[in-house]
Design an enzyme around this catalytic site. Structure first.
Site, PDB file in Angstrom:
ATOM      1  N   ASP A  54       0.847  -1.201   0.000  1.00 11.94           N
ATOM      2  CA  ASP A  54       0.000   0.000   0.000  1.00 11.94           C
ATOM      3  C   ASP A  54       0.881   1.250   0.000  1.00 11.94           C
ATOM      4  O   ASP A  54       0.647   2.203  -0.757  1.00 11.94           O
ATOM      5  CB  ASP A  54      -0.920  -0.030   1.219  1.00 11.94           C
ATOM      6  N   ARG A  93     -10.012  10.524 -12.356  1.00 12.18           N
ATOM      7  CA  ARG A  93      -9.472  10.504 -10.989  1.00 12.18           C
ATOM      8  C   ARG A  93      -8.931   9.117 -10.611  1.00 12.18           C
ATOM      9  O   ARG A  93      -8.394   8.947  -9.519  1.00 12.18           O
ATOM     10  CB  ARG A  93     -10.566  10.898 -10.004  1.00 12.18           C
ATOM     11  N   LYS A  94      -9.137   8.136 -11.477  1.00 19.99           N
ATOM     12  CA  LYS A  94      -8.729   6.760 -11.137  1.00 19.99           C
ATOM     13  C   LYS A  94      -7.287   6.517 -11.579  1.00 19.99           C
ATOM     14  O   LYS A  94      -6.967   6.625 -12.767  1.00 19.99           O
ATOM     15  CB  LYS A  94      -9.642   5.739 -11.819  1.00 19.99           C
TER      16      LYS A  94
HETATM   17  C1  LIG Z   1      -2.593   8.448   3.491  1.00 13.95           C
HETATM   18  C2  LIG Z   1      -2.389   8.776   2.066  1.00 13.95           C
HETATM   19  C3  LIG Z   1      -1.569   9.953   1.777  1.00 13.95           C
HETATM   20  C4  LIG Z   1      -1.545  10.260   0.339  1.00 13.95           C
HETATM   21  C5  LIG Z   1      -0.715  11.415  -0.002  1.00 13.95           C
HETATM   22  C6  LIG Z   1       0.349  11.068  -0.913  1.00 13.95           C
HETATM   23  C7  LIG Z   1       1.502  10.619  -0.202  1.00 13.95           C
HETATM   24  C8  LIG Z   1       2.354   9.815  -1.059  1.00 13.95           C
HETATM   25  C9  LIG Z   1       2.778   8.584  -0.388  1.00 13.95           C
HETATM   26  C10 LIG Z   1       1.607   7.698  -0.179  1.00 13.95           C
HETATM   27  C11 LIG Z   1       1.939   6.427   0.495  1.00 13.95           C
HETATM   28  C12 LIG Z   1       0.839   6.031   1.395  1.00 13.95           C
HETATM   29  C13 LIG Z   1      -0.064   5.050   0.826  1.00 13.95           C
HETATM   30  C14 LIG Z   1      -1.158   4.771   1.771  1.00 13.95           C
HETATM   31  C15 LIG Z   1      -2.445   5.141   1.132  1.00 13.95           C
HETATM   32  C16 LIG Z   1      -3.557   4.859   2.034  1.00 13.95           C
HETATM   33  O1  LIG Z   1      -3.522   3.955   2.823  1.00 13.95           O
HETATM   34  S1  LIG Z   1      -4.926   5.867   1.910  1.00 13.95           S
HETATM   35  C17 LIG Z   1      -5.918   5.279   3.263  1.00 13.95           C
HETATM   36  C18 LIG Z   1      -6.889   4.218   2.876  1.00 13.95           C
HETATM   37  N1  LIG Z   1      -7.908   4.694   1.985  1.00 13.95           N
HETATM   38  C19 LIG Z   1      -8.867   5.539   2.369  1.00 13.95           C
HETATM   39  O2  LIG Z   1      -8.936   5.994   3.508  1.00 13.95           O
HETATM   40  C20 LIG Z   1      -9.885   5.890   1.346  1.00 13.95           C
HETATM   41  C21 LIG Z   1     -11.283   5.920   1.959  1.00 13.95           C
HETATM   42  N2  LIG Z   1     -12.271   6.127   0.890  1.00 13.95           N
HETATM   43  C22 LIG Z   1     -12.607   7.373   0.513  1.00 13.95           C
HETATM   44  O3  LIG Z   1     -12.204   8.373   1.082  1.00 13.95           O
HETATM   45  C23 LIG Z   1     -13.541   7.478  -0.676  1.00 13.95           C
HETATM   46  O4  LIG Z   1     -14.265   6.282  -0.816  1.00 13.95           O
HETATM   47  C24 LIG Z   1     -12.765   7.755  -2.006  1.00 13.95           C
HETATM   48  C25 LIG Z   1     -11.775   6.620  -2.325  1.00 13.95           C
HETATM   49  C26 LIG Z   1     -12.030   9.108  -1.909  1.00 13.95           C
HETATM   50  C27 LIG Z   1     -13.758   7.816  -3.161  1.00 13.95           C
HETATM   51  O5  LIG Z   1     -14.796   8.689  -2.796  1.00 13.95           O
HETATM   52  P1  LIG Z   1     -15.265   9.892  -3.750  1.00 13.95           P
HETATM   53  O6  LIG Z   1     -14.188  10.916  -3.845  1.00 13.95           O
HETATM   54  O7  LIG Z   1     -16.591  10.335  -3.245  1.00 13.95           O
HETATM   55  O8  LIG Z   1     -15.388   9.276  -5.183  1.00 13.95           O
HETATM   56  P2  LIG Z   1     -16.459   8.212  -5.773  1.00 13.95           P
HETATM   57  O9  LIG Z   1     -17.385   9.008  -6.643  1.00 13.95           O
HETATM   58  O10 LIG Z   1     -17.050   7.344  -4.701  1.00 13.95           O
HETATM   59  O11 LIG Z   1     -15.487   7.305  -6.655  1.00 13.95           O
HETATM   60  C28 LIG Z   1     -14.842   7.846  -7.796  1.00 13.95           C
HETATM   61  C29 LIG Z   1     -14.760   6.729  -8.807  1.00 13.95           C
HETATM   62  O12 LIG Z   1     -13.934   5.683  -8.250  1.00 13.95           O
HETATM   63  C30 LIG Z   1     -14.662   4.452  -8.180  1.00 13.95           C
HETATM   64  N3  LIG Z   1     -14.322   3.775  -6.929  1.00 13.95           N
HETATM   65  C31 LIG Z   1     -14.280   4.308  -5.704  1.00 13.95           C
HETATM   66  N4  LIG Z   1     -13.954   3.377  -4.789  1.00 13.95           N
HETATM   67  C32 LIG Z   1     -13.804   2.227  -5.479  1.00 13.95           C
HETATM   68  C33 LIG Z   1     -13.457   0.903  -5.105  1.00 13.95           C
HETATM   69  N5  LIG Z   1     -13.217   0.580  -3.824  1.00 13.95           N
HETATM   70  N6  LIG Z   1     -13.389  -0.039  -6.061  1.00 13.95           N
HETATM   71  C34 LIG Z   1     -13.618   0.285  -7.374  1.00 13.95           C
HETATM   72  N7  LIG Z   1     -13.935   1.532  -7.783  1.00 13.95           N
HETATM   73  C35 LIG Z   1     -14.033   2.479  -6.846  1.00 13.95           C
HETATM   74  C36 LIG Z   1     -16.126   4.866  -8.172  1.00 13.95           C
HETATM   75  O13 LIG Z   1     -16.945   3.816  -8.658  1.00 13.95           O
HETATM   76  C37 LIG Z   1     -16.103   6.072  -9.092  1.00 13.95           C
HETATM   77  O14 LIG Z   1     -16.065   5.612 -10.430  1.00 13.95           O
HETATM   78  P3  LIG Z   1     -16.880   6.391 -11.618  1.00 13.95           P
HETATM   79  O15 LIG Z   1     -18.310   6.372 -11.179  1.00 13.95           O
HETATM   80  O16 LIG Z   1     -16.304   7.806 -11.648  1.00 13.95           O
HETATM   81  O17 LIG Z   1     -16.572   5.594 -12.837  1.00 13.95           O
END
Ligand SMILES: CCCCCCCCCCCCCCCC(=O)SCCNC(=O)CCNC(=O)[C@H](O)C(C)(C)COP(=O)(O)OP(=O)(O)OC[C@H]1O[C@@H](n2cnc3c(N)ncnc32)[C@H](O)[C@@H]1OP(=O)(O)O
Length: 158
Positions: A62, A107-108
């Site tokens: 991740d 955005r994907k």
């Molecule tokens: C902490 C990070 C720092 C980053 C800064 C950079 C730092 C650089 C180093 C990074 C290194 C770290 C890496 C750790 C990275 C994490 O661990 S991040 C933490 C874990 N993830 C999260 O907390 C995400 C939680 N989920 C969310 O906040 C929201 O569900 C999301 C992902 C932002 C999407 O929500 P939304 O913005 O309302 O967008 P939404 O309309 O639902 O989805 C957009 C599109 O994506 C698709 N989609 C969304 N989710 C899914 C899914 N699960 N499966 C398939 N399609 C999906 C939708 O179907 C939609 O498709 P279209 O209809 O446009 O064709």
């Protein structure tokens, strides 16, 4: 040639954060839009005697795939990640890491990555990251890394 990123990750990241004493020790560098790195796991990451826990490998993935956001210059979050465990992940060995973006569709961000022990493929992963605005992280009330200021302001509906 290695390139220095304009952005850096959270110093408290559990994968690579230099200020986090419990970090997994992920170390990365960048070559263009590709990420390279290494990690050395030890007994703290054990799943069976001498072998890494699959969850540690998944967490490394991740972090590794997320690092591609930096050369892409797009903040984002993991929406989904799949890790295929292909070979033994031995503790006490320096594993090499590589990740890249396979495709961008609005955005994907479709990321891929591999972990190897020498020539042996240990694990490979695919993940969907979604590009978000930096304001995505404001709800925690914690200050964001300084280098994230003004990052990725063009994300829609984030
Ligand atoms: C902490 C990070 C720092 C980053 C800064 C950079 C730092 C650089 C180093 C990074 C290194 C770290 C890496 C750790 C990275 C994490 O661990 S991040 C933490 C874990 N993830 C999260 O907390 C995400 C939680 N989920 C969310 O906040 C929201 O569900 C999301 C992902 C932002 C999407 O929500 P939304 O913005 O309302 O967008 P939404 O309309 O639902 O989805 C957009 C599109 O994506 C698709 N989609 C969304 N989710 C899914 C899914 N699960 N499966 C398939 N399609 C999906 C939708 O179907 C939609 O498709 P279209 O209809 O446009 O064709």
């Amino acid at each position: 040639m290695h390139s220095a990123p304009a952005r850096t990750h959270d110093p408290m990241c559990m994968g690579c954060g230099h200020a986090n004493p419990g970090n997994l020790g992920v170390r990365v560098w960048f070559e263009g839009q590709r990420v390279h790195g290494e990690v050395l796991l030890d007994e703290r990451h054990s799943g069976a005697p001498g072998y890494a826990h699959g969850g540690a490998i998944a967490a490394i993935m991740d972090d590794l795939l997320g690092q591609v956001l930096i050369p892409l210059d797009r903040p984002g979050v993991t929406a989904t990640i799949t890790v295929d465990f292909r070979g033994p992940a031995l503790l006490g060995r320096t594993l090499s890491l590589e990740s890249w973006c396979e495709k961008i569709d609005g955005r994907k961000l479709h990321m891929r990555g591999e972990i190897r022990d020498g020539d042996t493929l240990v694990a490979e992963a695919r993940a969907l990251f979604i590009h978000v605005d930096v304001s995505h992280w404001e709800a925690s009330g914690q200050p964001l890394p300084e280098s994230w200021q003004g990052w990725g302001g063009e994300a829609q509906n984030a």
